[in-house]
Scaffold this motif. Structure first.
Motif, PDB file in Angstrom:
ATOM      1  N   PRO A  50      26.556 -56.785  94.144  1.00  0.00           N
ATOM      2  CA  PRO A  50      25.342 -56.300  94.809  1.00  0.00           C
ATOM      3  C   PRO A  50      24.089 -56.327  93.927  1.00  0.00           C
ATOM      4  O   PRO A  50      22.997 -56.628  94.420  1.00  0.00           O
ATOM      5  CB  PRO A  50      25.691 -54.879  95.236  1.00  0.00           C
ATOM      6  CG  PRO A  50      26.895 -54.505  94.450  1.00  0.00           C
ATOM      7  CD  PRO A  50      27.601 -55.769  94.098  1.00  0.00           C
ATOM      8  N   ALA A  51      24.215 -56.041  92.646  1.00  0.00           N
ATOM      9  CA  ALA A  51      23.041 -56.077  91.767  1.00  0.00           C
ATOM     10  C   ALA A  51      22.526 -57.509  91.620  1.00  0.00           C
ATOM     11  O   ALA A  51      21.313 -57.748  91.630  1.00  0.00           O
ATOM     12  CB  ALA A  51      23.377 -55.495  90.400  1.00  0.00           C
ATOM     13  N   LEU A  52      23.433 -58.446  91.496  1.00  0.00           N
ATOM     14  CA  LEU A  52      23.063 -59.859  91.413  1.00  0.00           C
ATOM     15  C   LEU A  52      22.404 -60.301  92.712  1.00  0.00           C
ATOM     16  O   LEU A  52      21.360 -60.968  92.695  1.00  0.00           O
ATOM     17  CB  LEU A  52      24.308 -60.702  91.125  1.00  0.00           C
ATOM     18  CG  LEU A  52      24.126 -62.202  90.967  1.00  0.00           C
ATOM     19  CD1 LEU A  52      23.191 -62.533  89.826  1.00  0.00           C
ATOM     20  CD2 LEU A  52      25.481 -62.866  90.736  1.00  0.00           C
ATOM     21  N   ALA A  53      22.969 -59.895  93.839  1.00  0.00           N
ATOM     22  CA  ALA A  53      22.409 -60.255  95.149  1.00  0.00           C
ATOM     23  C   ALA A  53      20.995 -59.713  95.302  1.00  0.00           C
ATOM     24  O   ALA A  53      20.100 -60.417  95.782  1.00  0.00           O
ATOM     25  CB  ALA A  53      23.307 -59.725  96.265  1.00  0.00           C
ATOM     26  N   GLU A  54      20.770 -58.485  94.877  1.00  0.00           N
ATOM     27  CA  GLU A  54      19.450 -57.877  94.998  1.00  0.00           C
ATOM     28  C   GLU A  54      18.416 -58.623  94.151  1.00  0.00           C
ATOM     29  O   GLU A  54      17.304 -58.889  94.596  1.00  0.00           O
ATOM     30  CB  GLU A  54      19.531 -56.401  94.587  1.00  0.00           C
ATOM     31  CG  GLU A  54      18.277 -55.604  94.870  1.00  0.00           C
ATOM     32  CD  GLU A  54      17.355 -55.524  93.670  1.00  0.00           C
ATOM     33  OE1 GLU A  54      16.144 -55.416  93.883  1.00  0.00           O
ATOM     34  OE2 GLU A  54      17.849 -55.573  92.537  1.00  0.00           O
ATOM     35  N   THR A  55      18.785 -59.001  92.943  1.00  0.00           N
ATOM     36  CA  THR A  55      17.867 -59.734  92.073  1.00  0.00           C
ATOM     37  C   THR A  55      17.576 -61.116  92.634  1.00  0.00           C
ATOM     38  O   THR A  55      16.430 -61.568  92.626  1.00  0.00           O
ATOM     39  CB  THR A  55      18.442 -59.837  90.644  1.00  0.00           C
ATOM     40  OG1 THR A  55      18.703 -58.520  90.152  1.00  0.00           O
ATOM     41  CG2 THR A  55      17.471 -60.533  89.710  1.00  0.00           C
ATOM     42  N   VAL A  56      18.592 -61.776  93.144  1.00  0.00           N
ATOM     43  CA  VAL A  56      18.403 -63.100  93.745  1.00  0.00           C
ATOM     44  C   VAL A  56      17.448 -63.001  94.933  1.00  0.00           C
ATOM     45  O   VAL A  56      16.553 -63.835  95.098  1.00  0.00           O
ATOM     46  CB  VAL A  56      19.757 -63.713  94.163  1.00  0.00           C
ATOM     47  CG1 VAL A  56      19.563 -64.955  95.021  1.00  0.00           C
ATOM     48  CG2 VAL A  56      20.594 -64.048  92.939  1.00  0.00           C
ATOM     49  N   ARG A  57      17.625 -61.977  95.756  1.00  0.00           N
ATOM     50  CA  ARG A  57      16.730 -61.791  96.912  1.00  0.00           C
ATOM     51  C   ARG A  57      15.293 -61.539  96.478  1.00  0.00           C
ATOM     52  O   ARG A  57      14.356 -62.026  97.090  1.00  0.00           O
ATOM     53  CB  ARG A  57      17.219 -60.639  97.779  1.00  0.00           C
ATOM     54  CG  ARG A  57      18.331 -61.029  98.692  1.00  0.00           C
ATOM     55  CD  ARG A  57      18.504 -60.034  99.834  1.00  0.00           C
ATOM     56  NE  ARG A  57      19.490 -60.542 100.756  1.00  0.00           N
ATOM     57  CZ  ARG A  57      20.785 -60.277 100.700  1.00  0.00           C
ATOM     58  NH1 ARG A  57      21.254 -59.481  99.751  1.00  0.00           N
ATOM     59  NH2 ARG A  57      21.620 -60.792 101.577  1.00  0.00           N
ATOM     60  N   ARG A  58      15.110 -60.760  95.432  1.00  0.00           N
ATOM     61  CA  ARG A  58      13.755 -60.491  94.938  1.00  0.00           C
ATOM     62  C   ARG A  58      13.094 -61.758  94.434  1.00  0.00           C
ATOM     63  O   ARG A  58      11.900 -61.969  94.672  1.00  0.00           O
ATOM     64  CB  ARG A  58      13.794 -59.421  93.842  1.00  0.00           C
ATOM     65  CG  ARG A  58      14.109 -58.032  94.406  1.00  0.00           C
ATOM     66  CD  ARG A  58      14.181 -56.957  93.371  1.00  0.00           C
ATOM     67  NE  ARG A  58      12.916 -56.833  92.655  1.00  0.00           N
ATOM     68  CZ  ARG A  58      12.803 -56.242  91.472  1.00  0.00           C
ATOM     69  NH1 ARG A  58      13.854 -55.749  90.870  1.00  0.00           N
ATOM     70  NH2 ARG A  58      11.631 -56.150  90.889  1.00  0.00           N
ATOM     71  N   ILE A  59      13.863 -62.603  93.773  1.00  0.00           N
ATOM     72  CA  ILE A  59      13.300 -63.880  93.295  1.00  0.00           C
ATOM     73  C   ILE A  59      12.964 -64.770  94.483  1.00  0.00           C
ATOM     74  O   ILE A  59      11.882 -65.378  94.528  1.00  0.00           O
ATOM     75  CB  ILE A  59      14.281 -64.577  92.322  1.00  0.00           C
ATOM     76  CG1 ILE A  59      14.351 -63.793  91.019  1.00  0.00           C
ATOM     77  CG2 ILE A  59      13.845 -66.023  92.063  1.00  0.00           C
ATOM     78  CD1 ILE A  59      15.434 -64.240  90.069  1.00  0.00           C
ATOM     79  N   ALA A  60      13.854 -64.848  95.462  1.00  0.00           N
ATOM     80  CA  ALA A  60      13.592 -65.665  96.656  1.00  0.00           C
ATOM     81  C   ALA A  60      12.345 -65.172  97.378  1.00  0.00           C
ATOM     82  O   ALA A  60      11.508 -65.972  97.815  1.00  0.00           O
ATOM     83  CB  ALA A  60      14.805 -65.640  97.586  1.00  0.00           C
ATOM     84  N   ASP A  61      12.211 -63.855  97.485  1.00  0.00           N
ATOM     85  CA  ASP A  61      11.040 -63.285  98.138  1.00  0.00           C
ATOM     86  C   ASP A  61       9.762 -63.623  97.373  1.00  0.00           C
ATOM     87  O   ASP A  61       8.744 -63.994  97.970  1.00  0.00           O
ATOM     88  CB  ASP A  61      11.211 -61.761  98.254  1.00  0.00           C
ATOM     89  CG  ASP A  61      10.061 -61.104  98.967  1.00  0.00           C
ATOM     90  OD1 ASP A  61       9.766 -61.494 100.122  1.00  0.00           O
ATOM     91  OD2 ASP A  61       9.435 -60.181  98.384  1.00  0.00           O
TER      92      ASP A  61
END
Length: 88
Positions: A70-81
């Motif tokens: 989940p922490a990796l997913a959240e960071t990936v989403r922030r970068i995509a955003d």
């Protein structure tokens, strides 16, 4: 979001990649490749790194990581955003 904040997110993602021991080798390689492309564009000073489909690919990876990382997913989403807001 500024370039320095994007660099901070990229550094966080590198750290979380190192911590994600059970990450599939193919997924890890895809993330490393996307990160390298983004970082190379930042070093060149491109206003819009050429990462066709990067935001969509990052969103798909984030969804895949949601349960186990989940922490990796959240960071990936922030970068995509961030990339999406920059028009990339």
């Amino acid at each position: 979001m500024s370039e320095s904040e994007l660099r901070t997110l990229l550094a966080q993602l590198h750290t979380r990649l190192g911590d994600a021991r059970s990450l599939d080798a193919g997924d890890r390689q895809m993330l490393v490749t996307v990160l390298a492309d983004i970082e190379a564009a930042l070093k060149r000073g491109d206003s819009a790194p050429s990462a066709d489909g990067a935001e969509e690919g990052l969103d798909l990876l984030a969804a895949k990581f949601e349960v186990d990382h989940p922490a990796l997913a959240e960071t990936v989403r922030r970068i995509a955003d961030t990339l999406g807001k920059a028009g990339i």
